[in-house]
Design an enzyme around this catalytic site. Structure first.
Site, short mmCIF file in Angstrom:
data_model
loop_
_atom_site.label_atom_id
_atom_site.label_comp_id
_atom_site.label_asym_id
_atom_site.label_seq_id
_atom_site.Cartn_x
_atom_site.Cartn_y
_atom_site.Cartn_z
N HIS A 1 1.72 4.47 -2.91
CA HIS A 1 1.83 5.93 -2.77
C HIS A 1 3.18 6.41 -3.28
CE1 HIS A 1 -1.83 6.84 -0.63
NE2 HIS A 1 -1.53 6.10 0.42
N HIS B 1 3.43 6.61 -7.01
CA HIS B 1 2.67 7.76 -7.51
C HIS B 1 3.54 9.01 -7.44
CE1 HIS B 1 -1.63 9.73 -7.46
NE2 HIS B 1 -1.03 9.82 -8.63
N HIS C 1 0.84 -1.21 0.00
CA HIS C 1 0.00 0.00 0.00
C HIS C 1 0.87 1.26 0.00
CE1 HIS C 1 -3.64 2.38 1.29
NE2 HIS C 1 -2.68 3.17 1.76
N GLU C 2 1.80 1.34 0.95
CA GLU C 2 2.64 2.53 1.05
C GLU C 2 3.54 2.67 -0.18
OE1 GLU C 2 1.80 4.68 3.06
OE2 GLU C 2 0.56 3.41 4.33
#
Length: 693
Positions: A480, A483, A476-477
């Site tokens: 980020h 991105h 998940h991290e």
């Protein structure tokens, strides 16, 4: 040299030649560096707002954005250390500088002279990236109080400073309350608890010269005790301590960390801010720059999702009650029993335990597997790199892509995986610097990110073991981080995660979680800590069967938090006290929840996302973005069906990278989504992924 000052020539916070000098930054570095950078930024602001200064994008960027970016980077380094390496001295230095930093940004965002320059710009002369950044800046001026005059303007500025101060205090109280608790237990009391947790808690006790096991409220200790400890009495002690952190219900001296007054004051100040800006309430202000159209639309979305999930949640709960009564002899389960019951039911129904899986997920192997996926899907290479760090456990990496002249640097990141005292709980990504075609040098600045988790450390020289949930958190991290780092946008304010609507920013992070459920992916990132054997397919199949175990209850829990947050910020008058906040929470629970916690539970008191983390009237973003991420991932599932291979489809990965990741905030998130999928998002993929179709 006194405690407050450090000579300019030696001040690591004023070195912008490359990466932050984290190993040299001291509390004494903070005040002199921030004072100097604020003074430089002030001079720049006066320069660009002078009547004769041209209302030109590049001229303003060169004169103002360069010094304000330096301030952002230096303050970012201080804020980061405050989150991961908290000491009384650093906390004091941070809090001493915080009002001055907040005052500057508030004043900049509300400067009517600067606002006038932006209004006077010829928008038709801007490129698409600049036009998007200009649009966001104009919106920012309005929400930043640039249209306010006189007393209203002064009051607005004070509101920003006071809110920043309160959010920091809320965060400190939550950390201090968590760190203040410890419980020493015997080996007998820890019957059922995994061996690695017993070893690390015994080592923690030994370090303090005590026998037995030192238990804390940090997740790597708290959660396995709640899942696996056979002793209901022990679970009750830990549950009560956890559920009452930073509240009036805490035991002994820890009651001094009560956040009730801070929450009520924050809500009152946010409401006053929204009224000054001409809105009904703070939820309106929060929604303006987001994808969602109104608080009412969000509330409708959440209630609709809650209705869809409720029958599944009721079935989940009925299963737990039946199992508890028939198999565990628990006719009347208490709040501290449900996690334990759930784990036992999962073990029975799917014939596997989280602890059976954990030895296969060693941190180095998982990381190598994650990197391989990213390298394959997004056509990059990830290598170890070197940089000054704040803790010996921190690793640093670089991402490269193949260029005409050989490898080209795309971005870099710090990885800080382990839980420790003085480190804020949870997991997060933050930016160190953004990709930017610098107006001062003409050079391209590459992006750098922080990826922070709170996993258990390895014991006795063995590598750290991750739960499957830990693996999902890491992915998940990293989503980020991708991105932020894979962006190809050159305008700093809309490159990477900058300028992305808050309710779309979770799309790339939640998207990456899906790969943690793909056999073709997972088999390459597992190796048993003792034998080196990969995860057996049979065990994976059991994990997959259990994937949506209690998904109905989990969805309702997220809906409950999101609805509570949105209703809290959309009252015609804000709750006036901690008791009023709890009353609203109870009202939401009565509407949404299938399980009620004990009366002493105080979850809002550590709800840092909405009181200290930027998610106020925005916690719904997780569920909103999950619709986007599930639908985006469905494109990879469709590609796998068509090509007969895995979801690691390079052509689809390239389209996703170009449409979503590389575009960053340079266009509305809906435009990026439609560029990838060719249509607007549908909720069907999310319901299917969670077994609620």
């Amino acid at each position: 040299m006194n405690d407050r000052t450090q000579p300019h020539a030696q001040n690591p916070l004023l070195d912008f030649s490359d990466l932050p000098l984290f190993d040299q930054i001291r509390p004494a570095s903070v005040a002199p560096a921030i004072d100097e950078l604020l003074a430089e930024a002030d001079v720049a602001l006066e320069k660009v707002t002078a009547p004769e200064f041209p209302a030109d994008w590049r001229s303003i960027s060169q004169a103002l954005d360069v010094p304000t970016e330096r301030l952002s980077r230096a303050w970012g380094a201080v804020s980061h250390l405050n989150s991961v390496a908290d000491t009384p001295e650093l906390r004091a230095a941070y809090n001493e500088a915080l009002p001055r930093v907040t005052e500057f940004w508030t004043r900049l965002g509300a400067d009517e002279r600067l606002y006038a320059k932006y209004k006077a710009m010829d928008a038709s002369a801007l490129n698409p990236e600049q036009a998007r950044a200009h649009h966001n800046a104009m919106l920012g001026f309005v929400l930043g109080g640039a249209d306010l005059k006189g007393e209203a303007r002064a009051r607005f500025a004070w509101l920003q400073e006071r809110q920043a101060e309160l959010a920091q205090k809320f965060s400190e109280n939550a950390l201090d309350a968590t760190d203040a608790f410890s419980l020493f237990a015997t080996t007998e009391e820890l019957d059922g608890v995994p061996e690695d947790v017993k070893q690390s808690s015994a080592a923690a006790a030994l370090a303090e010269g005590k026998d037995g096991h030192k238990l804390t409220l940090k997740m790597p200790c708290y959660l396995p005790v709640m899942q696996f400890a056979h002793s209901s009495a022990l679970r009750e002690k830990l549950y009560r301590a956890y559920a009452t952190r930073a509240s009036d219900q805490a035991e002994g001296a820890a009651v001094k960390f009560d956040n009730a007054g801070i929450m009520a004051e924050l809500l009152a100040l946010r409401h006053e801010e929204s009224r000054l800006l001409g809105y009904r309430h703070y939820a309106d202000v929060s929604i303006v720059p987001k994808m969602a159209e109104s608080p009412e639309q969000v509330i409708g979305f959440l209630r609709d999702l809650g209705e869809k999930a409720r029958p599944h949640a009721e079935t989940d709960l009925a299963d737990l009650r039946t199992f508890a009564a028939t198999e565990l002899g628990l006719a009347d389960p208490q709040a501290w029993d449900w996690t334990y019951i759930g784990e036992k039911l999962k073990e029975t129904r799917y014939a596997f335990s989280e602890q059976e899986v954990k030895p296969y997920f060693t941190a180095p192997k998982v990381l190598a597997g994650l990197f391989q996926i990213v390298e394959t899907l997004f056509e990059v290479a990830i290598r170890r790199d070197q940089a000054p760090v704040w803790n010996a456990g921190v690793e640093f990496y670089r991402i490269e892509r193949r260029g005409a002249q050989g490898p080209e640097l795309v971005g870099q990141f710090y990885l800080d995986p382990a839980a420790r005292t003085g480190k804020r709980g949870g997991a997060w990504m933050d930016d160190v610097r953004a990709r930017w075609l610098r107006p001062d040098t003409g050079q391209l600045q590459t992006p750098v990110a922080h990826l922070v988790c709170n996993f258990a450390e390895g014991v006795n020289g063995r590598p750290a073991l991750l739960t499957h949930d830990d693996v999902i958190t890491l992915f998940h991290e990293f989503g980020h981080g991708l991105h932020h780092m894979l962006t190809q946008v050159n305008e700093r304010d809309v490159s990477g995660i900058s300028g992305v609507e808050w309710d779309a920013v979770e799309l790339p992070s939640q998207f990456m979680e899906n790969f943690c459920w793909e056999w073709d992916v997972l088999k390459h990132m597992t190796a048993h800590v003792d034998t080196g054997e990969p995860l057996p397919r049979a065990l994976f199949d059991k994990m997959l069967a259990a994937k949506n175990f209690q998904s109905g209850m989990q969805t309702l829990r997220q809906v409950e938090f999101s609805l509570f947050d949105m209703l809290l910020h959309s009252q015609s008058e804000p709750p006036a006290s901690g008791a009023d906040i709890l009353a609203l929470q109870q009202k939401v629970r009565d509407e949404v929840a299938v399980l009620q916690p004990p009366p002493y539970s105080r979850t809002p008191h550590t709800f840092s996302h909405i009181f200290a983390g930027g998610y106020s009237a925005g916690y719904y973003s997780y569920k909103w973005a999950e619709v986007l991420s599930a639908d985006a991932y469905a494109a990879f599932e469709e590609a796998a069906q068509q090509n007969g291979h895995s979801t690691l489809d390079v052509a689809t990965g390239r389209r996703y990278r170009q449409a979503i990741l590389e575009a960053g905030g340079s266009r509305p998130a809906m435009d990026s989504f439609k560029a990838f999928r060719g249509r607007e998002p549908s909720i069907e993929a999310l319901l299917r992924h969670q077994g609620m179709a």
